[in-house]
Each structure stands twice: as structure tokens, then as C-alpha cells.
Design a protein around this motif. Structure first.
Motif, PDB file in Angstrom:
ATOM      1  N   LEU A  42       0.809  -1.270  -0.112  1.00  0.00           N
ATOM      2  CA  LEU A  42       0.101   0.077   0.089  1.00  0.00           C
ATOM      3  C   LEU A  42       0.794   1.308   0.036  1.00  0.00           C
ATOM      4  O   LEU A  42       0.537   2.416  -0.662  1.00  0.00           O
ATOM      5  CB  LEU A  42      -1.072   0.035   1.200  1.00  0.00           C
ATOM      6  N   GLU A  43       1.964   1.183   0.708  1.00  0.00           N
ATOM      7  CA  GLU A  43       3.002   2.379   0.773  1.00  0.00           C
ATOM      8  C   GLU A  43       3.465   2.737  -0.801  1.00  0.00           C
ATOM      9  O   GLU A  43       3.550   3.632  -1.128  1.00  0.00           O
ATOM     10  CB  GLU A  43       4.014   2.088   1.761  1.00  0.00           C
ATOM     11  N   ARG A  44       3.809   1.486  -1.570  1.00  0.00           N
ATOM     12  CA  ARG A  44       4.370   1.537  -2.713  1.00  0.00           C
ATOM     13  C   ARG A  44       3.298   2.073  -3.516  1.00  0.00           C
ATOM     14  O   ARG A  44       3.652   3.097  -4.512  1.00  0.00           O
ATOM     15  CB  ARG A  44       4.778   0.179  -3.299  1.00  0.00           C
ATOM     16  N   ARG A  45       2.143   1.729  -3.574  1.00  0.00           N
ATOM     17  CA  ARG A  45       0.863   2.404  -4.351  1.00  0.00           C
ATOM     18  C   ARG A  45       0.678   3.692  -4.051  1.00  0.00           C
ATOM     19  O   ARG A  45       0.534   4.454  -4.907  1.00  0.00           O
ATOM     20  CB  ARG A  45      -0.345   1.466  -4.357  1.00  0.00           C
ATOM     21  N   LEU A  46       0.703   4.242  -2.742  1.00  0.00           N
ATOM     22  CA  LEU A  46       0.544   5.332  -2.274  1.00  0.00           C
ATOM     23  C   LEU A  46       1.601   6.387  -3.044  1.00  0.00           C
ATOM     24  O   LEU A  46       1.427   7.412  -3.508  1.00  0.00           O
ATOM     25  CB  LEU A  46       0.372   5.786  -0.847  1.00  0.00           C
ATOM     26  N   ASN A  47       2.815   5.967  -2.827  1.00  0.00           N
ATOM     27  CA  ASN A  47       4.141   6.561  -3.428  1.00  0.00           C
ATOM     28  C   ASN A  47       3.812   6.658  -4.982  1.00  0.00           C
ATOM     29  O   ASN A  47       4.042   7.784  -5.652  1.00  0.00           O
ATOM     30  CB  ASN A  47       5.248   5.923  -3.122  1.00  0.00           C
ATOM     31  N   ALA A  48       3.299   5.817  -5.579  1.00  0.00           N
ATOM     32  CA  ALA A  48       3.094   5.799  -7.080  1.00  0.00           C
ATOM     33  C   ALA A  48       2.102   6.937  -7.560  1.00  0.00           C
ATOM     34  O   ALA A  48       2.186   7.690  -8.363  1.00  0.00           O
ATOM     35  CB  ALA A  48       2.715   4.480  -7.809  1.00  0.00           C
ATOM     36  N   VAL A 110      -4.175   1.531   4.934  1.00  0.00           N
ATOM     37  CA  VAL A 110      -2.838   1.611   5.841  1.00  0.00           C
ATOM     38  C   VAL A 110      -3.220   1.704   7.460  1.00  0.00           C
ATOM     39  O   VAL A 110      -2.828   1.092   8.437  1.00  0.00           O
ATOM     40  CB  VAL A 110      -2.253   2.911   5.449  1.00  0.00           C
ATOM     41  N   ALA A 111      -4.552   2.628   7.745  1.00  0.00           N
ATOM     42  CA  ALA A 111      -4.645   2.785   9.286  1.00  0.00           C
ATOM     43  C   ALA A 111      -5.298   1.256   9.722  1.00  0.00           C
ATOM     44  O   ALA A 111      -5.045   1.122  10.872  1.00  0.00           O
ATOM     45  CB  ALA A 111      -5.998   3.852   9.185  1.00  0.00           C
ATOM     46  N   GLU A 112      -6.014   0.491   8.765  1.00  0.00           N
ATOM     47  CA  GLU A 112      -6.484  -0.790   9.119  1.00  0.00           C
ATOM     48  C   GLU A 112      -5.676  -1.615   9.407  1.00  0.00           C
ATOM     49  O   GLU A 112      -5.260  -2.367  10.459  1.00  0.00           O
ATOM     50  CB  GLU A 112      -7.540  -1.442   8.250  1.00  0.00           C
ATOM     51  N   LEU A 113      -4.436  -1.626   8.568  1.00  0.00           N
ATOM     52  CA  LEU A 113      -3.369  -2.562   8.704  1.00  0.00           C
ATOM     53  C   LEU A 113      -2.629  -2.459   9.867  1.00  0.00           C
ATOM     54  O   LEU A 113      -1.997  -3.108  10.549  1.00  0.00           O
ATOM     55  CB  LEU A 113      -2.659  -2.674   7.453  1.00  0.00           C
ATOM     56  N   GLN A 114      -2.445  -0.954  10.287  1.00  0.00           N
ATOM     57  CA  GLN A 114      -1.642  -0.684  11.394  1.00  0.00           C
ATOM     58  C   GLN A 114      -2.307  -0.967  12.502  1.00  0.00           C
ATOM     59  O   GLN A 114      -1.677  -1.596  13.524  1.00  0.00           O
ATOM     60  CB  GLN A 114      -1.425   1.037  11.485  1.00  0.00           C
ATOM     61  N   ARG A 115      -3.830  -0.809  12.648  1.00  0.00           N
ATOM     62  CA  ARG A 115      -4.488  -1.505  13.771  1.00  0.00           C
ATOM     63  C   ARG A 115      -4.325  -2.968  13.908  1.00  0.00           C
ATOM     64  O   ARG A 115      -4.145  -3.436  15.008  1.00  0.00           O
ATOM     65  CB  ARG A 115      -6.049  -1.004  13.886  1.00  0.00           C
ATOM     66  N   LEU A 116      -4.312  -3.363  12.602  1.00  0.00           N
ATOM     67  CA  LEU A 116      -4.239  -4.911  12.770  1.00  0.00           C
ATOM     68  C   LEU A 116      -2.738  -5.412  13.455  1.00  0.00           C
ATOM     69  O   LEU A 116      -2.753  -6.283  14.074  1.00  0.00           O
ATOM     70  CB  LEU A 116      -4.350  -5.544  11.345  1.00  0.00           C
ATOM     71  N   ARG A 117      -1.679  -4.643  12.791  1.00  0.00           N
ATOM     72  CA  ARG A 117      -0.433  -4.851  13.261  1.00  0.00           C
ATOM     73  C   ARG A 117      -0.112  -4.523  14.516  1.00  0.00           C
ATOM     74  O   ARG A 117       0.377  -5.639  15.435  1.00  0.00           O
ATOM     75  CB  ARG A 117       0.533  -3.895  12.614  1.00  0.00           C
ATOM     76  N   ASP A 118      -0.756  -3.851  15.036  1.00  0.00           N
ATOM     77  CA  ASP A 118      -0.752  -3.278  16.582  1.00  0.00           C
ATOM     78  C   ASP A 118      -1.337  -4.521  17.379  1.00  0.00           C
ATOM     79  O   ASP A 118      -0.575  -4.995  18.453  1.00  0.00           O
ATOM     80  CB  ASP A 118      -1.476  -2.123  16.987  1.00  0.00           C
ATOM     81  N   ARG A 119      -2.596  -5.077  17.066  1.00  0.00           N
ATOM     82  CA  ARG A 119      -3.263  -6.136  17.600  1.00  0.00           C
ATOM     83  C   ARG A 119      -2.549  -7.367  17.651  1.00  0.00           C
ATOM     84  O   ARG A 119      -2.396  -8.040  18.727  1.00  0.00           O
ATOM     85  CB  ARG A 119      -4.585  -6.052  17.043  1.00  0.00           C
ATOM     86  N   LEU A 120      -1.927  -7.586  16.506  1.00  0.00           N
ATOM     87  CA  LEU A 120      -1.072  -8.855  16.336  1.00  0.00           C
ATOM     88  C   LEU A 120       0.043  -8.875  17.234  1.00  0.00           C
ATOM     89  O   LEU A 120       0.503  -9.658  17.834  1.00  0.00           O
ATOM     90  CB  LEU A 120      -0.658  -9.098  14.971  1.00  0.00           C
ATOM     91  N   ARG A 121       0.773  -7.892  17.199  1.00  0.00           N
ATOM     92  CA  ARG A 121       1.858  -7.459  18.077  1.00  0.00           C
ATOM     93  C   ARG A 121       1.536  -7.774  19.594  1.00  0.00           C
ATOM     94  O   ARG A 121       2.381  -8.300  20.265  1.00  0.00           O
ATOM     95  CB  ARG A 121       2.670  -5.995  17.941  1.00  0.00           C
ATOM     96  N   ASP A 122       0.391  -7.085  19.884  1.00  0.00           N
ATOM     97  CA  ASP A 122      -0.006  -7.300  21.257  1.00  0.00           C
ATOM     98  C   ASP A 122      -0.244  -8.774  21.618  1.00  0.00           C
ATOM     99  O   ASP A 122       0.017  -9.317  22.760  1.00  0.00           O
ATOM    100  CB  ASP A 122      -1.165  -6.613  21.785  1.00  0.00           C
ATOM    101  N   GLN A 123      -1.040  -9.681  20.765  1.00  0.00           N
ATOM    102  CA  GLN A 123      -1.192 -10.807  20.734  1.00  0.00           C
ATOM    103  C   GLN A 123       0.067 -12.047  20.945  1.00  0.00           C
ATOM    104  O   GLN A 123       0.185 -12.517  21.774  1.00  0.00           O
ATOM    105  CB  GLN A 123      -2.081 -11.193  19.819  1.00  0.00           C
ATOM    106  N   LEU A 124       0.869 -11.279  19.953  1.00  0.00           N
ATOM    107  CA  LEU A 124       2.214 -11.986  20.092  1.00  0.00           C
ATOM    108  C   LEU A 124       2.783 -11.982  21.247  1.00  0.00           C
ATOM    109  O   LEU A 124       3.527 -12.824  21.904  1.00  0.00           O
ATOM    110  CB  LEU A 124       3.029 -11.743  18.714  1.00  0.00           C
ATOM    111  N   HIS A 125       3.044 -10.831  21.958  1.00  0.00           N
ATOM    112  CA  HIS A 125       3.682 -10.297  23.040  1.00  0.00           C
ATOM    113  C   HIS A 125       2.763 -11.156  24.245  1.00  0.00           C
ATOM    114  O   HIS A 125       3.852 -11.815  25.078  1.00  0.00           O
ATOM    115  CB  HIS A 125       3.572  -8.913  23.434  1.00  0.00           C
ATOM    116  N   GLN A 126       1.797 -11.248  24.226  1.00  0.00           N
ATOM    117  CA  GLN A 126       0.898 -11.939  25.051  1.00  0.00           C
ATOM    118  C   GLN A 126       1.223 -13.563  25.123  1.00  0.00           C
ATOM    119  O   GLN A 126       1.499 -14.008  25.872  1.00  0.00           O
ATOM    120  CB  GLN A 126      -0.563 -11.822  25.116  1.00  0.00           C
TER     121      GLN A 126
END
Length: 148
Positions: A42-48, A110-126
Motif C-alpha cells: 500500500l505504501e508503494r501504491r501510495l507513493n506511485a 494503511v490505518a486498518e493494517l496498522q491497527r491489525l499490526r498493533d493488535r497482532l503485536r500485542d497478541q504475539l507479546h501476550q
């Protein structure tokens, strides 16, 4: 958490729990990696889209700086020029609208993926903490039998 047996916790139950925790840990890591890859795409597409938008802006500025003197052209050429300008304006408006839609979509994703990343990071940490706690927890001493 685990059933106790004569000599401590049920070893099969503990082993099963550890396997499940490891599988959950691996699954969360895979989901995190996939979300990261999607975020990079998504970052690549946004930059393009930004690059294309910059090019279109430069073309607009160039066209506005070098207007064609319609008085020097024959009547037929003036009509063709007017049609071409109208079409260019339509294409430009459509391109701007499309770029705005894609930019908004990319921002939401991007916002949704960032939320998902944060949630997954928290779950992974737990999951890591649970796995770590399970590995460092000593089983209780077996109960002592007292002769009566």
C-alpha cells in the motif's frame, strides 16, 4: 490451569498447552508478516499515486504557462483546440477524482493494517509471555503421604 496428578501436573496436558501456544505464536507471526507485506504494498501504491499526481500537476502548470494564441489559428483548428481542452479538462478531473479515491482508500487500508499490526503485536507479546511463563514455572512438589 492444569490438572494435578500424583507427581505434579499432567505432563500431556502441559505439553499440549505448550504446543498450542507455539502454534498460536507462529500463526500470529505469520499474520504480522502478511500485514507488514500488505502495508509495504500500500505504501508503494501510495507513493506511485503521489508521483503520478506530481507529474500531472507539472503538466497542468506547463499548459497554463504556454497558452496557445487561438486568434492566430484558423477557425477549424480553434474548434479542435477547444474540444481538446475540454477533453483534457475532463480527463484531468477524472484523474484527480480517481487519485483522491485511491489515496483515501489507501489511507483507510494503511490505518486498518496498522491497527491489525498493533493488535497482532500485542497478541504475539501476550503469547510470548505465556510461553515464557510456562517454560519457567516449576511444577509443584508431589504431595507427601503421611503415615497415620
Amino acid at each position: 490451569m492444569f490438572h494435578t496428578t500424583l507427581l505434579g501436573y499432567d505432563r500431556l496436558e502441559v505439553d499440549d498447552h505448550l504446543r498450542q501456544a507455539e502454534l498460536a505464536h507462529a500463526r500470529l507471526a505469520d499474520e504480522r508478516d502478511a500485514a507488514g507485506a500488505r502495508c509495504r504494498e500500500l505504501e508503494r501504491r501510495l507513493n506511485a499515486a503521489h508521483h503520478e499526481n506530481t507529474g500531472l500537476r507539472e503538466r497542468i502548470e506547463l499548459l497554463q504557462r504556454q497558452p496557445i494564441d487561438a486568434a492566430a489559428l484558423q477557425e477549424r483548428l480553434r474548434g479542435m483546440l477547444d474540444v481538446a481542452r475540454e477533453e483534457a479538462d475532463e480527463h484531468l478531473a477524472a484523474a484527480r477524482a480517481q487519485a483522491a479515491r485511491e489515496l483515501e482508500t489507501a489511507r483507510r487500508e494503511v490505518a486498518e493494517l496498522q491497527r491489525l499490526r498493533d493488535r497482532l503485536r500485542d497478541q504475539l507479546h501476550q503469547a510470548s509471555e505465556l510461553l515464557e511463563a510456562d517454560l519457567h514455572t516449576d511444577p509443584p512438589a508431589p504431595p507427601r503421604l503421611v503415615a497415620a
